[in-house]
Design a protein around this motif. Structure first.
Motif, mmCIF file in Angstrom:
data_model
loop_
_atom_site.group_PDB
_atom_site.id
_atom_site.type_symbol
_atom_site.label_atom_id
_atom_site.label_comp_id
_atom_site.label_asym_id
_atom_site.label_seq_id
_atom_site.Cartn_x
_atom_site.Cartn_y
_atom_site.Cartn_z
ATOM 1 N N LEU A 31 43.261 31.913 46.007
ATOM 2 C CA LEU A 31 44.129 33.091 46.033
ATOM 3 C C LEU A 31 44.502 33.544 44.624
ATOM 4 N N GLY A 32 44.720 32.598 43.732
ATOM 5 C CA GLY A 32 45.044 32.945 42.356
ATOM 6 C C GLY A 32 43.912 33.671 41.662
ATOM 7 N N LEU A 33 42.696 33.177 41.860
ATOM 8 C CA LEU A 33 41.547 33.843 41.238
ATOM 9 C C LEU A 33 41.318 35.230 41.835
ATOM 10 N N ILE A 34 41.521 35.353 43.139
ATOM 11 C CA ILE A 34 41.392 36.675 43.768
ATOM 12 C C ILE A 34 42.459 37.626 43.220
ATOM 13 N N GLY A 35 43.693 37.140 43.106
ATOM 14 C CA GLY A 35 44.775 37.975 42.570
ATOM 15 C C GLY A 35 44.520 38.378 41.132
ATOM 16 N N ALA A 36 44.091 37.427 40.307
ATOM 17 C CA ALA A 36 43.816 37.743 38.900
ATOM 18 C C ALA A 36 42.673 38.751 38.791
ATOM 19 N N GLY A 37 41.632 38.545 39.580
ATOM 20 C CA GLY A 37 40.507 39.487 39.565
ATOM 21 C C GLY A 37 40.917 40.869 40.027
ATOM 22 N N ALA A 38 41.749 40.920 41.079
ATOM 23 C CA ALA A 38 42.224 42.221 41.568
ATOM 24 C C ALA A 38 43.094 42.904 40.512
ATOM 25 N N GLY A 39 43.911 42.137 39.802
ATOM 26 C CA GLY A 39 44.735 42.719 38.744
ATOM 27 C C GLY A 39 43.896 43.309 37.625
ATOM 28 N N ILE A 40 42.848 42.599 37.240
ATOM 29 C CA ILE A 40 41.958 43.112 36.190
ATOM 30 C C ILE A 40 41.273 44.400 36.657
ATOM 31 N N LEU A 41 40.733 44.354 37.884
ATOM 32 C CA LEU A 41 40.016 45.533 38.391
ATOM 33 C C LEU A 41 40.953 46.729 38.551
#
Length: 109
Positions: A31-41
């Motif tokens: 979930l953290g990696l998904i959240g970080a990736g979504a924040g970058i995108l």
């Protein structure tokens, strides 16, 4: 394997810790990696979209990135704690085994 689990359970009881959940740690990382990736995108999309930048959306993307990274690190930390607890329990087992062997050798002389 059951002996190892018993040792880890005894270690947790002696230290007053509650057992950690491996599944939850993996989920935290995911979930953290998904959240970080979504924040970058989201931040990249907002900054590249137009000349007028919505600071609220960029700030939200930054918060999502930071919190996602923190969550991923927390899951990783949990995995490290679990591994350290298992290694500590293993070392305690080995020390007890070697002490018992030394005691038997001393009594047999």
């Amino acid at each position: 394997m059951a002996d190892r689990r018993d040792s880890v359970t005894k270690l947790h009881a002696a230290l007053g810790h509650k057992p950690l959940n491996r599944t939850w740690a993996k989920l935290e990382i995911l979930l953290g990696l998904i959240g970080a990736g979504a924040g970058i995108l989201l931040g990249q999309w907002e900054l590249a979209r137009s000349a007028e930048v919505h600071t609220g959306l960029v700030a939200g993307a930054l918060v999502l990135f930071v919190l996602g990274g923190y969550l991923a690190l927390a899951g990783s930390r949990s995995h490290l704690y679990q591994s350290n607890n298992e290694l500590t329990a293993y070392l305690i087992e080995e020390i007890h085994r070697l002490k018992e062997k030394a005691d038997l050798d001393e009594h047999s002389r």
